[in-house]
Design an enzyme around this catalytic site. Structure first.
Site, PDB file in Angstrom:
ATOM      1  CB  CYS A   1      15.532  11.547  -7.457  1.00  0.00           C
ATOM      2  SG  CYS A   1      14.567  13.019  -7.197  1.00  0.00           S
TER       3      CYS A   1
ATOM      4  CD  GLU B   1       9.120  14.494 -11.962  1.00  0.00           C
ATOM      5  OE1 GLU B   1      10.287  14.236 -12.301  1.00  0.00           O
ATOM      6  OE2 GLU B   1       8.495  15.469 -12.400  1.00  0.00           O
TER       7      GLU B   1
END
Ligand code: NAD
Length: 476
Positions: free
Chosen positions: A280, A246
């Site tokens: 993010c 990720e």
């Protein structure tokens, strides 16, 4: 209020010969000293995780699920204590830390349910033969979680591993160890067998470099920057070890001419400053239709400039400091570069105050495409507002980065939404909301934002391997 900092190996808490300070980013005071694992600690963690895997992979899914649910309930009970330690080490406002604890518990609860639904299938076969597909835990997981969500980031990795029947060695972030320590304590109290969950800290490159090549490690699960993710993926590939990555994002927000301009601008400015932009999925590159650009910009800048910046332990604070000192110069450099290339700094642009790692809520307007910030994720409280004249141009700009994690749009036009679903290159697209994921929805990126998904019914896929069985009734 702040926990005792220890390694957790083979079901026991331990110190180490070397340690490092953990600093409160709002006050720069030292909160505690974090033990750094030596090679012998990592060897012990590997042996414990191997033994733990033998126990846990043979534990029934229901029993695994029950243990995870007991730990999640303890996290909910301990919400206030955990939230306070997160705010102390990370800086985020206490109400946001409280929500993060609940979100972490929800990740465990969702995956606990999924533990009992890792269905295989039966494939039609000739008479006297049976084809069946079985999902089995992959083995020992080496996981690395970052500092932006001290509780929910480790929760995602631990939940996926334990629900699947894997054991795990987690290296949580050295800047923010308390969340992972509270999770390990909750699992210990919930009766998880020793060795199934191991927690280490130290020099990230030394630990990943030592653990990843080891035989028992069958999956590397990482959340962090693309550059580190690429390095760990290369290391894992040399040993044919699977990866779940990720990585960074640089989320576009397409604001169409038919939207409620004020509402979109205000929600954009509020969401951008959440967690001081260290997310993010943070909305960063706003592509706003020319016809509404001036109104959108005025409302966005006013809301961003009104963000209350301060120590997250104080009431009424909207945004805390950056989580570590190195991010402030990185953000200043991005602002200076954009300015030099012709962008306007509509608000902010500098460090805030003399003590703590605070940065001003910052809005850059009319940023040229060659500015560094148009390609590089700021991972801080900086928004870019640029004008576009058509949806074609907005989609082209949205896709003009190597990242593809989250993307957002504000519009009610069905034809626009239809095109964006097909054409915006992201793993998570949200329309008329800046929320990107829930425990029950799959989360992850395309392009340089990584491989694999966490959450949703897909969330355990990376932690499991597939075995096909061909059973013949007769020897043939
Ligand atoms: P960084 O690249 O040095 O570190 C990012 C994370 O990876 C940290 O948690 C760090 O401890 C870990 N790490 C670094 N090198 C490692 C290694 N060799 N082995 C294992 N782990 C390692 O950057 P940083 O200054 O800590 O953070 C800034 C950048 O990191 C941001 O620009 C952002 O792209 C990224 N980041 C992303 C997320 C996310 O949620 N995807 C979270 C935190 C940081």
């Amino acid at each position: 209020m702040y926990p005792d900092l220890k390694l957790f190996i083979a079901g026991e808490w331990r110190s180490a010969a070397h340690d490092m300070p953990v600093v409160n980013p709002a006050t720069e005071e030292v909160l505690g000293h974090l033990p750094c694992a030596a090679k012998s600690d990592l060897d012990d963690a590997l042996a414990a995780a191997e033994a733990g895997f033998q126990i846990w992979s043979r534990t029934s899914p229901r029993e695994r699920s029950d243990t995870i649910l007991r730990a999640a309930a303890l996290l909910r009970e301990r919400q206030e204590e955990i939230a306070q330690s997160i705010t102390l080490e990370h800086g985020k406002p206490l109400p946001q830390a409280r929500l993060e604890v609940i979100r972490g518990a929800e990740f465990f609860e969702w995956d606990a349910g999924e533990a009992m639904r890792t269905y295989g299938r039966v494939i039609p076969a000739a008479r006297g033969h049976k084809f069946s597909v079985h999902h089995q835990p992959i083995g020992v997981v080496a996981a690395f979680s970052p500092w932006n969500f001290p509780m929910s980031q480790p929760a995602r990795k631990i939940a996926g591993a334990l629900a699947s029947g894997c054991s795990i060695i987690l290296k949580a972030a050295e800047e923010t160890p308390a969340g992972a320590i509270h999770i390990a304590r909750a699992f210990q109290d919930a009766g998880l067998p020793a060795g199934v969950l191991n927690l280490v800290f130290g020099n990230p490159a030394d630990i990943s470099g030592y653990l990843i090549p080891q035989d028992p490690v069958r999956l590397v699960a990482f959340t962090g920057s693309t550059i580190v993710g690429r390095h760990l993926t290369t290391l894992a590939s040399e040993h044919m070890t699977s990866v779940l990555m990720e990585l960074g994002g640089h989320a576009p927000v397409i604001v169409c001419e038919d939207t409620d301009v004020q509402a979109a601008a205000i929600s954009g400015a509020v969401r951008k400053m959440r967690n001081a932009g260290q997310v993010c999925t943070s909305p960063t590159r706003f592509f706003v239709h020319d016809s509404i650009f001036d109104d959108f910009t005025a409302a966005f800048v006013a809301r961003a400039a009104g963000t209350v910046v301060g120590n997250g332990m104080e009431a009424g604070v909207d945004m805390g400091p950056l989580a570590n000192e190195r991010r402030a110069p990185a953000l200043s450099a991005l602002v200076q570069d954009a300015k030099a290339k012709g962008a306007t700094v509509a608000t902010g642009g500098m460090r805030h105050g003399d003590t703590g790692y605070f940065f001003q809520p910052t809005v850059l307007v009319d940023v040229p495409q060659d500015a560094q910030i148009m390609q590089e994720e700021p991972f801080g409280p900086i928004a870019v507002l640029n004008r576009v004249s058509s949806l074609d141009e907005a989609i082209r700009q949205a896709n003009s980065v190597p990242y593809g994690l989250a993307g957002y749009a504000f519009t009610n036009r069905a034809d626009y939404i239809d095109r964006m679903i097909d054409e915006v290159e992201v793993g998570n697209l949200s329309i008329n909301t800046l929320e990107a994921s829930m425990p029950e929805t799959p989360f992850g990126g395309v392009k340089s934002s990584g491989y694999g998904r966490e959450g949703g019914v897909e969330g355990l896929d990376n932690y499991m391997t597939i075995k096909h069985v061909w059973h013949s009734a007769n020897i043939t």
